[in-house]
Design an enzyme around this catalytic site. Structure first.
Site, PDB file in Angstrom:
ATOM      1  N   ARG A 242     -26.379-106.452  34.747  1.00  0.00           N
ATOM      2  CA  ARG A 242     -25.921-105.922  36.036  1.00  0.00           C
ATOM      3  C   ARG A 242     -26.260-104.442  36.099  1.00  0.00           C
ATOM      4  O   ARG A 242     -26.045-103.702  35.124  1.00  0.00           O
ATOM      5  CB  ARG A 242     -24.412-106.115  36.207  1.00  0.00           C
ATOM      6  CG  ARG A 242     -24.007-107.528  36.645  1.00  0.00           C
ATOM      7  CD  ARG A 242     -24.473-107.877  38.057  1.00  0.00           C
ATOM      8  NE  ARG A 242     -24.071-109.214  38.476  1.00  0.00           N
ATOM      9  CZ  ARG A 242     -24.752-110.337  38.258  1.00  0.00           C
ATOM     10  NH1 ARG A 242     -25.890-110.284  37.600  1.00  0.00           N
ATOM     11  NH2 ARG A 242     -24.305-111.496  38.704  1.00  0.00           N
ATOM     12  N   GLU A 271     -28.069-101.949  44.036  1.00  0.00           N
ATOM     13  CA  GLU A 271     -28.864-103.032  44.588  1.00  0.00           C
ATOM     14  C   GLU A 271     -28.531-103.284  46.060  1.00  0.00           C
ATOM     15  O   GLU A 271     -27.339-103.292  46.394  1.00  0.00           O
ATOM     16  CB  GLU A 271     -28.562-104.309  43.769  1.00  0.00           C
ATOM     17  CG  GLU A 271     -29.801-104.976  43.260  1.00  0.00           C
ATOM     18  CD  GLU A 271     -29.474-106.030  42.214  1.00  0.00           C
ATOM     19  OE1 GLU A 271     -29.285-105.678  41.040  1.00  0.00           O
ATOM     20  OE2 GLU A 271     -29.404-107.195  42.603  1.00  0.00           O
ATOM     21  N   HIS A 289     -34.327-108.435  40.616  1.00  0.00           N
ATOM     22  CA  HIS A 289     -33.245-109.344  40.199  1.00  0.00           C
ATOM     23  C   HIS A 289     -33.684-110.820  40.238  1.00  0.00           C
ATOM     24  O   HIS A 289     -33.178-111.603  41.040  1.00  0.00           O
ATOM     25  CB  HIS A 289     -31.999-109.124  41.078  1.00  0.00           C
ATOM     26  CG  HIS A 289     -30.727-109.617  40.447  1.00  0.00           C
ATOM     27  ND1 HIS A 289     -29.502-109.069  40.705  1.00  0.00           N
ATOM     28  CD2 HIS A 289     -30.487-110.627  39.557  1.00  0.00           C
ATOM     29  CE1 HIS A 289     -28.567-109.706  40.015  1.00  0.00           C
ATOM     30  NE2 HIS A 289     -29.141-110.662  39.309  1.00  0.00           N
TER      31      HIS A 289
HETATM   32  C1  GLV Z   1     -27.467-113.588  38.215  1.00  0.00           C
HETATM   33  O1  GLV Z   1     -27.540-112.389  38.217  1.00  0.00           O
HETATM   34  C2  GLV Z   1     -26.306-114.302  37.822  1.00  0.00           C
HETATM   35  O2  GLV Z   1     -25.267-113.683  37.518  1.00  0.00           O
HETATM   36  O3  GLV Z   1     -26.372-115.535  37.821  1.00  0.00           O
END
Ligand code: GLV
Ligand code: GLV
Length: 336
Positions: A242, A271, A289
């Site tokens: 993250r 983001e 991502h």
């Molecule tokens: C993606 O970032 C997830 O948490 O599945």
């Protein structure tokens, strides 16, 4: 909006939408696959919902639960991370929250490894160079990067399911592997050659530091200026977990100064905004991502979310509920 509907915040693959269509109550689906509903739209669309199937792009806080109304039973996140959902507020309201653990470990670990290799072997930079169509010839000192196999040390911060899948890949590449997190001391980790350690040792020793812990209320900027300064000179930071785990301005300082040799980020602090300083650095690889963005994986994530909703609607226990307390302690990184 019909009373008692399942609100889906983004259309998923036809296969998953068909599975969702077999739920016992009607679906309402936000139409635009490319953009999430704006906040006002989200509040409007979820009104009267019994279930919300949401993506990580939607902030599902108490206000959304309030807007949905007293019929809301379950919020199914199509992601393993659930920092976009106010789990405490849901617990207070008796709403079940679910995520999608397990089904995306391999895809995410593949992407993490792709990002490690792309960063330390300068793949994206070399590709950009070729596309300039400048004349080139093989050079004994051109595009030199890090030797990954047999010798480099990978530090896995927060060895959980995804981290373990990354460790399996690193083991196949004959890397030295060190890790934080209580699973770093398990027989499974030992079999992969993982040495447990604390964050401080990990930062000081690793050639590549890779983050695999969830974002919690207490670990924002887990990697800040001080931690970056503690990292080995010429090492690399990789983040597929993250964005807010890393202080991006401090990271830009560390790469610009040459203390870090590079960085690879699949996730971003703000983001979808990308740090402009990082964007201008050739030795930083930036991805939008895409850790779990593989066809069968995305279908499995969607299907698990739908099955969680189906279970709750039929009065059974959810398959993969999120603990109201927040986090499974074994995913927390140990602070040095
Ligand atoms: C993606 O970032 C997830 O948490 O599945
Ligand atoms: C590299 O292309 C080599 O042949 O050494």
């Amino acid at each position: 909006m019909p009373e008692g509907h399942v609100y889906v915040t983004r259309p998923m693959s036809p296969k998953v939408m068909q599975q969702a269509g077999e739920l016992p109550i009607p679906l309402t689906v936000h139409a635009d696959p490319d953009l999430p509903p704006a906040r006002e739209q989200l509040l409007e669309d979820c009104r009267g919902a019994t279930a919300i199937i949401t993506m990580l792009t939607e902030k599902i806080d108490d206000k959304v639960m309030e807007a949905a109304g007293p019929g809301l039973k379950v919020i199914a996140n199509v992601a393993v991370g659930y920092d976009n959902i106010d789990v405490e507020a849901a617990a207070r309201r008796g709403i079940i929250v679910t995520n999608t653990p397990g089904v995306l470990d391999e895809a995410t670990a593949d992407l993490a490894f792709a990002l490690i290799l792309a960063t330390v072997r300068r793949v994206a930079e070399a590709d950009r160079f070729i596309r300039t169509a400048r004349p080139w010839i093989w050079g004994p000192q051109s595009f030199i990067g890090l030797d990954v196999s047999a010798g480099a040390t990978l530090g896995i911060v927060g060895l959980g399911r995804t981290g373990m899948a990354v460790a399996r890949r690193a083991n196949a590449f004959r890397m030295n592997i060190i890790a934080t997190g209580s699973r770093a001391s398990t027989p499974e980790a030992a079999e992969l050659g993982v040495q447990p350690c604390n964050l401080d040792t990990l930062l000081r020793t690793s050639d590549v530091v890779s983050l695999h812990c969830p974002l919690t209320a207490t670990n924002r900027h887990l990697i800040g200026a001080q931690q970056l300064a503690a990292m080995k000179a010429g090492s690399y930071l990789i983040n597929t977990a993250r964005g807010p785990l890393v202080d991006e301005e401090a990271l830009a300082d560390a790469v610009e100064s040459g203390h870090l040799a590079g960085a690879g980020l699949d996730v971003h602090e703000f983001e979808p905004r990308v740090n402009n300083r990082l964007r201008s650095l050739e030795n930083v690889v930036l991805l939008p991502h895409i850790g779990s963005a593989a066809a069968a994986t995305r279908d499995s994530m969607g299907e698990l979310a739908v099955r969680n909703v189906a279970a709750v609607l039929s009065g059974q226990a959810a398959l993969t509920p999120v603990l109201p307390a927040g986090l499974k302690p074994d995913l927390l990184p140990t602070r040095g």
